[in-house]
Design an enzyme around this catalytic site. Structure first.
Site, PDB file in Angstrom:
ATOM      1  N   ASP A 251      43.874  44.797  31.659  1.00 48.88           N
ATOM      2  CA  ASP A 251      42.907  45.708  32.290  1.00 48.88           C
ATOM      3  C   ASP A 251      43.489  47.110  32.445  1.00 48.88           C
ATOM      4  O   ASP A 251      44.493  47.299  33.129  1.00 48.88           O
ATOM      5  CB  ASP A 251      42.579  45.121  33.678  1.00 48.88           C
TER       6      ASP A 251
ATOM      7  N   ASP B 205      35.116  45.445  39.704  1.00 46.16           N
ATOM      8  CA  ASP B 205      36.258  45.928  40.500  1.00 46.16           C
ATOM      9  C   ASP B 205      35.868  46.150  41.948  1.00 46.16           C
ATOM     10  O   ASP B 205      34.926  46.883  42.236  1.00 46.16           O
ATOM     11  CB  ASP B 205      36.750  47.261  39.918  1.00 46.16           C
TER      12      ASP B 205
HETATM   13  C1  DX5 Z   1      41.207  49.966  37.452  1.00 45.73           C
HETATM   14  C2  DX5 Z   1      40.227  48.845  37.263  1.00 45.73           C
HETATM   15  C3  DX5 Z   1      39.778  48.696  35.863  1.00 45.73           C
HETATM   16  C4  DX5 Z   1      39.008  49.885  35.323  1.00 45.73           C
HETATM   17  C5  DX5 Z   1      39.085  49.849  33.826  1.00 45.73           C
HETATM   18  O1  DX5 Z   1      41.708  49.895  38.739  1.00 45.73           O
HETATM   19  O2  DX5 Z   1      40.832  47.626  37.645  1.00 45.73           O
HETATM   20  O3  DX5 Z   1      39.035  47.505  35.690  1.00 45.73           O
HETATM   21  O4  DX5 Z   1      37.673  49.921  35.752  1.00 45.73           O
HETATM   22  O5  DX5 Z   1      38.568  51.042  33.330  1.00 45.73           O
HETATM   23  P1  DX5 Z   1      39.192  51.727  32.028  1.00 45.73           P
HETATM   24  O6  DX5 Z   1      38.999  50.785  30.890  1.00 45.73           O
HETATM   25  O7  DX5 Z   1      38.400  52.991  31.900  1.00 45.73           O
HETATM   26  O8  DX5 Z   1      40.657  51.990  32.296  1.00 45.73           O
HETATM   27 ZN    ZN Z   2      39.813  45.752  37.118  1.00 51.01          ZN
END
Ligand code: DX5
Ligand code: ZN
Length: 223
Positions: free
Chosen positions: A175, A35
């Site tokens: 996601d 990310d």
């Molecule tokens: C949120 C990100 C995600 C996040 C996912 O903005 O795009 O990729 O890191 O983390 P979890 O699975 O904890 O929601």
């Molecule tokens: Zn993400």
């Protein structure tokens, strides 16, 4: 179609990140989701291309860079150079999305279009034919550890219908907020690529937790 598990590495602990990445790869990670946030498009700041490069130099699993930044076109070449093999940009802040996806493809990476929970899927109607994947957000982007927005299950199914009609080759990546409790429903709704951040990296044993998600994903497909 084989389902891919993409641990979201920035949900890891920076002190431990190398060890945690190795553990999730041993556990069967198919992709590493990375990310990138700029504190403008989303209210958080994460890591840039140098950090991506230091991971990509050491692993053979493809890195999937999720760009949550303003003016992503300016940074796409440097992320490809750093080793990102998949790159997604948000439909909400890219004025010429066709041009941007073309740029990603010309540089040899898979081109994805990401979409926030508040954006109508009809925004994808035109562009899905040009995308290698759609990244459907099931939380508002910015942070790991948020709660899955339940409506996303219907949106995955609706997106699958759109994808099957217009571009069956295009993968659906989901996601945000995916945990052991809901991963099976996410896969059954139509996800091809499953991003898991805190669900994997908050575990003491990242390798075992990654393996557990792989098993759950296979069990969802087997039915
Ligand atoms: C949120 C990100 C995600 C996040 C996912 O903005 O795009 O990729 O890191 O983390 P979890 O699975 O904890 O929601
Ligand atoms: Zn993400």
């Amino acid at each position: 179609m084989r389902k891919l598990l993409a641990p979201s590495v920035l949900a890891g602990d920076w002190w431990e990140i190398g060890r945690q990445v190795e553990a999730c790869i041993k556990g069967g990670a198919d992709l590493l989701h990375f990310d990138v946030m700029d504190g403008r498009f989303v209210p958080n700041i994460t890591a840039g291309p140098e950090i991506l490069a230091s991971i990509s130099r050491r692993v053979s699993v493809p890195i999937d860079a999720h760009l949550m930044i303003e003016e992503p076109d300016r940074f796409i070449p440097v992320f490809v150079e750093a080793g990102a093999r998949w790159i997604s940009v948000h439909i909400e802040n890219v004025p010429h999305i066709h041009r941007t996806l073309s740029l990603i493809k010309e540089l040899g990476a898979k081109a994805g279009v990401a979409i926030n929970p508040g954006t109508s899927l009809s925004a994808l109607e035109e562009i899905v034919r040009y995308a290698d994947f759609v990244l459907l957000m099931s939380v508002n982007p910015g942070f790991s550890g948020q709660r899955f927005i339940e409506r996303s299950l219907d949106r995955i199914a609706e997106l699958k219908t759109l994808r099957d009609r217009i571009n069956p080759e295009c993968l659906i990546e989901v996601d945000g907020g995916i945990k052991e409790e809901n991963v099976v429903s996410v896969v059954r709704a139509g996800a091809d690529v499953i991003v898991v951040g805190s669900g994997i990296f908050s575990a003491d044993d990242v390798e075992a937790k990654t393996r557990r998600f792989k098993e759950l994903i296979s069990s969802a497909v087997a039915v």
